[in-house]
Write an enzyme that holds these catalytic residues in place. Sequence first.
Site, PDB file in Angstrom:
ATOM      1  N   LYS A   1       0.827  -1.222   0.000  1.00  0.00           N
ATOM      2  CA  LYS A   1       0.000   0.000   0.000  1.00  0.00           C
ATOM      3  C   LYS A   1       0.856   1.264   0.000  1.00  0.00           C
ATOM      4  CE  LYS A   1      -4.234  -1.904   0.829  1.00  0.00           C
ATOM      5  NZ  LYS A   1      -5.538  -1.639   0.262  1.00  0.00           N
TER       6      LYS A   1
ATOM      7  N   SER B   1      -9.144   1.442   8.242  1.00  0.00           N
ATOM      8  CA  SER B   1      -8.669   0.948   9.532  1.00  0.00           C
ATOM      9  C   SER B   1      -7.478   0.022   9.307  1.00  0.00           C
ATOM     10  CB  SER B   1      -9.776   0.201  10.268  1.00  0.00           C
ATOM     11  OG  SER B   1     -10.236  -0.861   9.480  1.00  0.00           O
TER      12      SER B   1
END
Lengths: 313, 313
Positions: A52, A77
């Site tokens: 990511k 989250s």
Amino acid sequence: MIPLKKVVEEAYNRVLPHVHQTPVFTSRLLNELTGAELFFKCENFQKMGAFKMRGAVNALLQLSEEQKKRGVVTHSSGNFAQAVSLASKNLNIPAYIVMPSNAPQVKKEAVASYGGMITQSLPTLEGRERTAKEIQDKTGATFLHPSNNMEVILGQGTAAIELLKQHPDLNVIVAPVGGGGLLAGTALAAHYYGANCKTFAGEPFAVDDAYRSLKSGRIEYNETTKTLADGLRTHLGDNNFPIIKALVSEIIRVEEEEIIQAMRLQWERLKIIIEASCAVPLAAILREPKHFRNKKVGIILSGGNVDLSNLPF
Amino acid sequence: MIPLKKVVEEAYNRVLPHVHQTPVFTSRLLNELTGAELFFKCENFQKMGAFKMRGAVNALLQLSEEQKKRGVVTHSSGNFAQAVSLASKNLNIPAYIVMPSNAPQVKKEAVASYGGMITQSLPTLEGRERTAKEIQDKTGATFLHPSNNMEVILGQGTAAIELLKQHPDLNVIVAPVGGGGLLAGTALAAHYYGANCKTFAGEPFAVDDAYRSLKSGRIEYNETTKTLADGLRTHLGDNNFPIIKALVSEIIRVEEEEIIQAMRLQWERLKIIIEASCAVPLAAILREPKHFRNKKVGIILSGGNVDLSNLPF
């Protein structure tokens, strides 16, 4: 609809100086077990522990100077919250992270340790979106979608480009599919940098929205999100789905028990820590080996952020 | 008493083609935590999952053709049994492995999967030695001691030589100490290949025989072996102790709880699987950081063979 090679290449060159060039692991035993030659691209060793970072970096670097000053906002989250926090810190950009009030303390601490400014929201998607919108209105920050932002998609694809530069003769690359950013980016990489390299995906049966989307030709949703592979609970988006539809050969679904077995097998044999979501590609290969036999197969190991107090084995 | 550099160099060249050149990992967070610059030599990624492969290979390659035909025998319930089995298989040498009758099934299976021929013995050191002697008498096989055989010691040292070739300016190398083979080999490597590079060791308080041996000047023994670091329960030998006495600066003892914390920290931050024994060097650095502050510190990560069903956290 499908980004040009030039655009994909630019993202690769942009991201390269800001991320680790992660190693590629192999295992004689796992090759014997699958009948394939497997190349594991270890994005679990990436900065903040997941691919990511690549998408976050690419999106941030594409902001104007004015936008950089005002900062970025996202709701997550998981790994994307950490990625945006760390990439923003490295680039000196304010990062507003909306996290549901029920997010685990350990995840909040990780985001805070990377310098993300956390705002709590109601624990629903609607609540998260509303809070993010409020922050946008107040600060003028740019919203970054974790999987459907085109710059994020292009950034995620740089892991597979790196892998193909290291091993140009791969026949297939397998990635997990959740929100679709990694899979779309990987498919673009295989399309432009591979020599007839196909893209496959693995997906849990429990959240098989992408599998059904590919069948029906439109974006499908999940009714429940009961899978250990917590990075794969989301659905595709209007930017990544057309790429996936055009360039992904097949999505193989796997049972939860197969995910746990593949996760444990990789821990034991590769001696590396990977997340449950990250174990899904090998689970798919073990479930349907016929697609991969005697082939050179790249696997994107997406991340290694695991709660060691809560292992499935 | 201390092998010449020529002999150490020959072992390095002999072993090199038969083992993985393992990677060296770093972690910004672990550097910040210790105030040192740490270089983790990942022997957990070595063939069969531990540095023991190196010593086994070197000892086997030094056998005469006649000795190779008759095979080798060792008694071990741990990594050395697997190392001798795999190295012997690769070199087409018969390997007789004496394992105590109470050895875990999983370890017996690992040895068998690498081609070692297992003979069960009584679960005492005396029982193991007697059974090994019987096999020697019957087959003419050569006995290999896991930590006191000089060729084994020289082989284990090749991990640190590799590390120093990758990072020639290390100020210190830290290894765990159990039987003393790895520590003696590492100290030889630092002595001949380092630029004023010191050798430190970490050892559990529960089995601090090496610490006491260094103090008293003679080989000391342990009364109990109650440590999680099951690779470090043995005592030094008459070949490795003189090397350790001459070349090791200090042995730092650590508590069991510190071993568990260091193990977990490395799992979480490096995203790699290491054994409890392997966590002892970082535990030692965290306990006595004054020796390492602002220094370049090599750490030999000795192995990654862990029973995932029985973790200490």
